[in-house]
Design an enzyme around this catalytic site. Structure first.
Site, short mmCIF file in Angstrom:
data_model
loop_
_atom_site.label_atom_id
_atom_site.label_comp_id
_atom_site.label_asym_id
_atom_site.label_seq_id
_atom_site.Cartn_x
_atom_site.Cartn_y
_atom_site.Cartn_z
N TYR A 48 0.86 -1.07 0.02
CA TYR A 48 -0.18 -0.18 0.09
C TYR A 48 0.98 1.08 -0.13
O TYR A 48 0.46 2.41 -0.14
CB TYR A 48 -1.00 -0.15 1.20
CG TYR A 48 -2.11 -0.77 1.22
CD1 TYR A 48 -2.18 -1.92 0.35
CD2 TYR A 48 -2.65 -1.12 2.44
CE1 TYR A 48 -3.18 -3.06 0.40
CE2 TYR A 48 -3.57 -1.97 2.59
CZ TYR A 48 -3.67 -2.89 1.77
OH TYR A 48 -4.70 -3.99 1.78
N GLN A 167 -8.15 -12.52 6.69
CA GLN A 167 -8.76 -11.08 6.39
C GLN A 167 -9.18 -11.44 4.82
O GLN A 167 -8.35 -11.67 4.05
CB GLN A 167 -7.72 -10.09 6.36
CG GLN A 167 -8.37 -8.66 6.17
CD GLN A 167 -7.34 -7.67 5.90
OE1 GLN A 167 -7.17 -7.05 4.96
NE2 GLN A 167 -6.76 -6.94 7.06
N TRP A 193 -12.57 -7.18 4.61
CA TRP A 193 -12.12 -5.88 3.84
C TRP A 193 -13.26 -5.57 2.75
O TRP A 193 -13.79 -6.21 2.24
CB TRP A 193 -10.86 -6.13 3.26
CG TRP A 193 -10.50 -7.07 2.17
CD1 TRP A 193 -9.86 -8.36 2.50
CD2 TRP A 193 -10.65 -7.04 0.72
NE1 TRP A 193 -9.65 -9.05 1.16
CE2 TRP A 193 -10.10 -8.36 0.34
CE3 TRP A 193 -11.10 -6.27 -0.07
CZ2 TRP A 193 -10.15 -8.75 -1.15
CZ3 TRP A 193 -11.25 -6.58 -1.22
CH2 TRP A 193 -10.66 -7.52 -2.00
N SER A 194 -13.11 -4.31 2.23
CA SER A 194 -14.06 -3.74 1.31
C SER A 194 -15.50 -4.01 1.80
O SER A 194 -16.41 -4.22 1.25
CB SER A 194 -13.84 -4.19 -0.12
OG SER A 194 -13.07 -3.72 -0.61
N PRO A 195 -15.83 -3.62 3.07
CA PRO A 195 -16.95 -4.03 3.96
C PRO A 195 -18.07 -3.19 3.42
O PRO A 195 -19.22 -3.62 3.60
CB PRO A 195 -16.85 -3.68 5.26
CG PRO A 195 -15.79 -2.81 5.22
CD PRO A 195 -14.74 -2.98 4.20
N GLY A 197 -18.64 -2.70 -0.04
CA GLY A 197 -19.26 -3.43 -1.08
C GLY A 197 -18.55 -2.82 -2.55
O GLY A 197 -18.92 -3.53 -3.63
N ASN A 252 -18.62 5.92 10.65
CA ASN A 252 -18.10 4.56 10.59
C ASN A 252 -17.75 4.10 11.87
O ASN A 252 -18.18 2.97 12.21
CB ASN A 252 -17.10 4.32 9.61
CG ASN A 252 -17.54 4.49 8.35
OD1 ASN A 252 -18.38 4.85 7.90
ND2 ASN A 252 -16.29 4.66 7.47
#
Ligand SMILES: NC(=O)c1ccc[n+]([C@@H]2O[C@H](COP(=O)([O-])OP(=O)(O)OC[C@H]3O[C@@H](n4cnc5c(N)ncnc54)[C@H](OP(=O)(O)O)[C@@H]3O)[C@@H](O)[C@H]2O)c1
Length: 283
Positions: A48, A167, A193-195, A197, A252
């Site tokens: 990243y 994960q 991850w990428s909750p 969507g 969040n």
């Protein structure tokens, strides 16, 4: 914030802050702001390019290192002992820390070779280096990412120290039911991850399922994004969301203030249209 307890007893905050794409100065500012509003669990990775800014933001906050939970990841391409061993030390150096709370293999395969089936031997070589670092106190917990239950079955019996967490991509439109169940049955934690969507769910035009998400959000008097995050949190146990905006950081975190009923969780888990949408699941 609530913690979950990993199989080796290490506590992990159930809401994490994702750092993917939050690079450079903008990333540093976002991490400082996230710390200010209460995040203590951060998810980074060698790939990243956010480890340096994250470490800096944590030091500059003046809050003791022990109050944070930091995850980093071994690149999916590194499937040998020596390179994995070096990669752990390099992540620690970039973070400016003498330990990481969690370190995970980013993917069971090199990203360019996702369709090749069996990298078990390479994953076990990486695992040997991670196990050594775990025993040496450089990492408090070790795990994997993007491993399907089949990838897990290929290594599980051969791991001296068992992986503590997987994960995976997990959201209302992709519940990864078999892999989630396999992990939980084996005492592994699951992090989503990428909750939110991503583009399929919320993009323009959004999937038709977005209408259903909105109706549940109305029922719980929250935003559709909060509904998605809360669903992923309750389904997986840990959720990692990314935002560069303070108002989203706050909303969040506010998913701690409501709970989706068991009945609605079951109904929402049936929404999953991933295959119908023609996209291939990673797991
Ligand atoms: N292990 C892996 O292979 C893997 C893969 C992907 C991701 N991850 C990790 O998981 C983290 C999260 O996944 P992600 O970054 O793909 O996606 P995500 O957190 O599901 O979604 C991020 C997107 O949602 C928006 N967003 C966030 N909160 C919002 C809110 N309350 N309302 C409206 N929009 C909101 C963000 O935009 P704004 O900035 O405008 O809010 C951003 O565009 C990553 O950052 C990374 O740490 C791991």
């Amino acid at each position: 914030m609530k913690n979950i307890i990993l199989s080796n007893g290490v506590e992990m905050p159930e809401i994490g802050f994702g750092t993917w794409q939050l690079t450079g100065e903008a990333g540093y500012r976002a991490f400082r702001e996230a710390i200010e509003v209460g995040y203590r669990h951060f998810d980074t990775a060698e790939s990243y390019d956010t480890e340096i800014e994250l470490g800096q933001a944590i030091r500059d906050s003046g809050i003791p290192r022990e109050e944070f939970f930091i995850t980093s990841k071994l690149p999916g391409e590194f499937k040998a002992y020596e390179i994995a061993k070096a990669s752990i030390d390099q992540s620690l150096e970039r973070l400016g820390m003498d330990y990481m709370d969690l370190y995970i293999i980013h993917a069971p395969w090199p990203w360019e070779e996702m369709d090749s089936p069996d990298w078990a031997d390479g994953n076990l070589e990486a695992w040997r280096a991670m196990t050594e670092a775990y025993k040496a106190g450089k990492i408090r917990a070790i795990g994997v990412s993007n491993f399907s239950y089949m990838d897990m079955e290929r290594i599980w019996d051969r791991c001296e120290v068992k992986p503590m967490l997987n994960q995976i991509q997990l959201h209302i439109c992709h519940v990864a039911a078999s892999t989630t169940k396999w992990c939980k049955d084996h005492g592994m934690a699951v992090a989503a991850w990428s909750p939110l969507g991503g583009a399929p769910l919320m993009g323009k035009p959004p999937l038709p399922e977005w209408v259903t998400v909105k109706s549940y959000a109305k029922k719980y008097n929250v935003t559709p994004q909060q509904l998605c995050l809360r669903f992923a949190l309750q389904y997986a146990g840990v959720v990692i969301a990314r935002t560069g905006q303070k108002k989203h950081m706050l909303s969040n975190l506010a998913i701690q203030d409501f709970e989706i009923s068991e009945e609605d969780m079951l109904a929402m888990a049936q929404i999953d249209p991933y295959w119908a949408g023609g996209e291939k699941s990673l797991y």
